[in-house]
Design an enzyme around this catalytic site. Structure first.
Site, PDB file in Angstrom:
ATOM      1  N   ALA A 116      34.355 -12.109  -1.181  1.00  0.00           N
ATOM      2  CA  ALA A 116      33.830 -12.901  -2.308  1.00  0.00           C
ATOM      3  C   ALA A 116      32.731 -13.878  -1.864  1.00  0.00           C
ATOM      4  O   ALA A 116      32.773 -14.353  -0.736  1.00  0.00           O
ATOM      5  CB  ALA A 116      34.967 -13.684  -2.959  1.00  0.00           C
ATOM      6  N   PRO A 117      31.763 -14.158  -2.729  1.00  0.00           N
ATOM      7  CA  PRO A 117      31.622 -13.703  -4.121  1.00  0.00           C
ATOM      8  C   PRO A 117      31.079 -12.285  -4.270  1.00  0.00           C
ATOM      9  O   PRO A 117      30.975 -11.791  -5.386  1.00  0.00           O
ATOM     10  CB  PRO A 117      30.647 -14.713  -4.723  1.00  0.00           C
ATOM     11  CG  PRO A 117      29.836 -15.189  -3.560  1.00  0.00           C
ATOM     12  CD  PRO A 117      30.753 -15.160  -2.377  1.00  0.00           C
ATOM     13  N   LYS A 120      27.214  -9.222  -0.561  1.00  0.00           N
ATOM     14  CA  LYS A 120      27.033  -8.189   0.475  1.00  0.00           C
ATOM     15  C   LYS A 120      27.697  -6.884   0.029  1.00  0.00           C
ATOM     16  O   LYS A 120      27.172  -5.801   0.266  1.00  0.00           O
ATOM     17  CB  LYS A 120      27.569  -8.669   1.821  1.00  0.00           C
ATOM     18  CG  LYS A 120      26.803  -9.887   2.337  1.00  0.00           C
ATOM     19  CD  LYS A 120      27.240 -10.320   3.710  1.00  0.00           C
ATOM     20  CE  LYS A 120      26.616 -11.652   4.092  1.00  0.00           C
ATOM     21  NZ  LYS A 120      27.205 -12.824   3.383  1.00  0.00           N
ATOM     22  N   CYS A 237      28.172 -17.806   9.084  1.00  0.00           N
ATOM     23  CA  CYS A 237      27.084 -18.763   8.860  1.00  0.00           C
ATOM     24  C   CYS A 237      27.422 -20.057   9.605  1.00  0.00           C
ATOM     25  O   CYS A 237      27.279 -21.150   9.058  1.00  0.00           O
ATOM     26  CB  CYS A 237      26.827 -18.983   7.378  1.00  0.00           C
ATOM     27  SG  CYS A 237      28.237 -19.633   6.486  1.00  0.00           S
TER      28      CYS A 237
HETATM   29  N1  SAM Z   1      30.738 -11.701   2.197  1.00  0.00           N
HETATM   30  C1  SAM Z   1      30.705 -12.661   1.104  1.00  0.00           C
HETATM   31  C2  SAM Z   1      29.422 -12.496   0.333  1.00  0.00           C
HETATM   32  O1  SAM Z   1      28.417 -12.051   0.905  1.00  0.00           O
HETATM   33  O2  SAM Z   1      29.398 -12.802  -0.862  1.00  0.00           O
HETATM   34  C3  SAM Z   1      30.914 -14.084   1.627  1.00  0.00           C
HETATM   35  C4  SAM Z   1      32.189 -14.239   2.388  1.00  0.00           C
HETATM   36  S1  SAM Z   1      32.586 -15.885   2.831  1.00  0.00           S
HETATM   37  C5  SAM Z   1      31.599 -16.164   4.199  1.00  0.00           C
HETATM   38  C6  SAM Z   1      34.171 -15.682   3.541  1.00  0.00           C
HETATM   39  C7  SAM Z   1      35.260 -15.312   2.546  1.00  0.00           C
HETATM   40  O3  SAM Z   1      36.464 -15.059   3.284  1.00  0.00           O
HETATM   41  C8  SAM Z   1      35.598 -16.387   1.526  1.00  0.00           C
HETATM   42  O4  SAM Z   1      35.481 -15.882   0.234  1.00  0.00           O
HETATM   43  C9  SAM Z   1      37.045 -16.740   1.845  1.00  0.00           C
HETATM   44  O5  SAM Z   1      37.810 -17.084   0.710  1.00  0.00           O
HETATM   45  C10 SAM Z   1      37.536 -15.449   2.467  1.00  0.00           C
HETATM   46  N2  SAM Z   1      38.756 -15.573   3.300  1.00  0.00           N
HETATM   47  C11 SAM Z   1      39.398 -16.699   3.696  1.00  0.00           C
HETATM   48  N3  SAM Z   1      40.518 -16.373   4.374  1.00  0.00           N
HETATM   49  C12 SAM Z   1      40.592 -15.021   4.407  1.00  0.00           C
HETATM   50  C13 SAM Z   1      41.530 -14.087   4.929  1.00  0.00           C
HETATM   51  N4  SAM Z   1      42.632 -14.505   5.568  1.00  0.00           N
HETATM   52  N5  SAM Z   1      41.299 -12.773   4.743  1.00  0.00           N
HETATM   53  C14 SAM Z   1      40.172 -12.344   4.086  1.00  0.00           C
HETATM   54  N6  SAM Z   1      39.254 -13.184   3.585  1.00  0.00           N
HETATM   55  C15 SAM Z   1      39.461 -14.505   3.730  1.00  0.00           C
END
Ligand code: SAM
Length: 310
Positions: A116-117, A120, A237
């Protein structure tokens, strides 16, 4: 003001001759960039539509389907029909690099382990011409719903969303995917902006340690979910080597002889090689093949590692 501890660390991370310039980027608004959604439009139609709406998009020469607009047109872009109806997606150029380097092909099975969101995920679906299978995982309910809304708006049909923790996925579906993207949750240092003090209000050395702990579990899960010969793209990031090179080094340690770090080529100047040491720790020399994007007025700071399962 940015936290002093953060800037002291940054000074050790960024090349000395670039430091002042990099620091300046935290005080400036970034230029707005966006990507067309090939599932709903093409370049000619989108440009015509945006020009008719009074906007002046310019193509980004090294990123297919990407454009930038003058900063005073950002609001009009976010109020355009093309934005609301999913014909474009506003995204930083650094973020676009992760799917570009993952290089998904139509018909493949892809896992997006922290989705999310979903910008990608959507770019991956576009590169696959909406043919194949994408599993997109997001444990945070509110973010999960945003991920779903974004995929619906963009008209993807191959994205299957899962509201669950990524740490258990490798065990649940081992060796199942041709390519895995782990755009890991991180301390988000590259998103810090003095125009939004909330962006760094909760930063601390402890946050970096906690992020690393989660990232290590997630990279093991991502690796387990990958088919032999498959590709894993790890990105964050964050500037922190603890969240970047150290996490990839941990995977190499856990699976000696099963991981190869692939070289990355991108036609940019604002780059830095991955570190092979940080403070008292030495990493595998292959970590120099990973890539750091130095922030500028268009691009966020970013870390990218492309790995293959042997
Ligand atoms: N790839 C996304 C995009 O381009 O829109 C952005 C991802 S963001 C950097 C990292 C995401 O990992 C967040 O939405 C967060 O809620 C999620 N996250 C947190 N803990 C996680 C877990 N244990 N397993 C998978 N995702 C997790």
């Amino acid at each position: 003001m940015l936290p002093t501890k953060f800037t002291e660390r940054l000074k050790k991370i960024v090349p000395a001759e670039e430091y002042e310039q990099v620091l300046e980027t935290f005080h400036q608004p970034k230029e707005t960039t966006f990507r067309l959604n090939p599932l709903k439009t093409d370049e000619e139609r989108l440009l015509k539509e945006l020009c008719e709406a009074g906007l002046h998009p310019e193509p980004v020469d090294w990123m297919p389907g990407a454009f930038h607009i003058p900063s005073d047109e950002r609001r009009a872009l976010t109020e355009s029909d093309a934005f609301y109806e999913g014909r474009l997606y506003i995204q930083n150029l650094s973020s676009m690099l992760a799917p570009l380097l993952l290089d998904p092909r139509p018909g493949e099975r892809i896992l997006d382990l922290a989705a999310a969101p979903g910008g990608k995920t959507l770019m991956i679906a576009g590169m696959m011409e909406d043919r194949g299978w994408i599993s997109a995982v997001e444990p945070v309910k509110e973010r999960f719903h945003r991920l779903r809304r974004n995929q619906e708006r963009a008209g993807t049909t191959i994205v299957h969303t899962y509201n669950r923790d990524g740490r258990g996925v490798g065990r649940a579906v081992p060796e199942s995917f041709d390519r895995v993207l782990l755009d890991a949750p991180c301390s988000s240092e590259a998103k810090f902006s003095t125009l939004k003090p909330q962006s760094y209000a909760y930063w601390s050395a402890r946050k970096i340690r906690e992020s690393q702990k989660l990232q290590k579990r997630l990279i093991l899960s991502a690796f387990d979910a990958l088919k032999p010969e498959g590709t894993l793209l790890y990105s964050t990031c964050s500037f922190a080597p603890e969240e970047n090179e150290a996490v990839v080094d941990f995977l190499l340690d856990k699976h000696p002889d099963r991981v190869e770090i692939l070289p990355i080529e991108v036609p940019l100047k604002n780059l830095q090689k991955g570190f092979t040491y940080w403070e008292k720790k030495t990493f595998d020399s292959a970590l120099s093949k990973t890539l750091r994007i130095l922030p500028d007025n268009k691009m966020d700071g970013f870390f990218l590692a492309k790995l293959q399962k042997l």
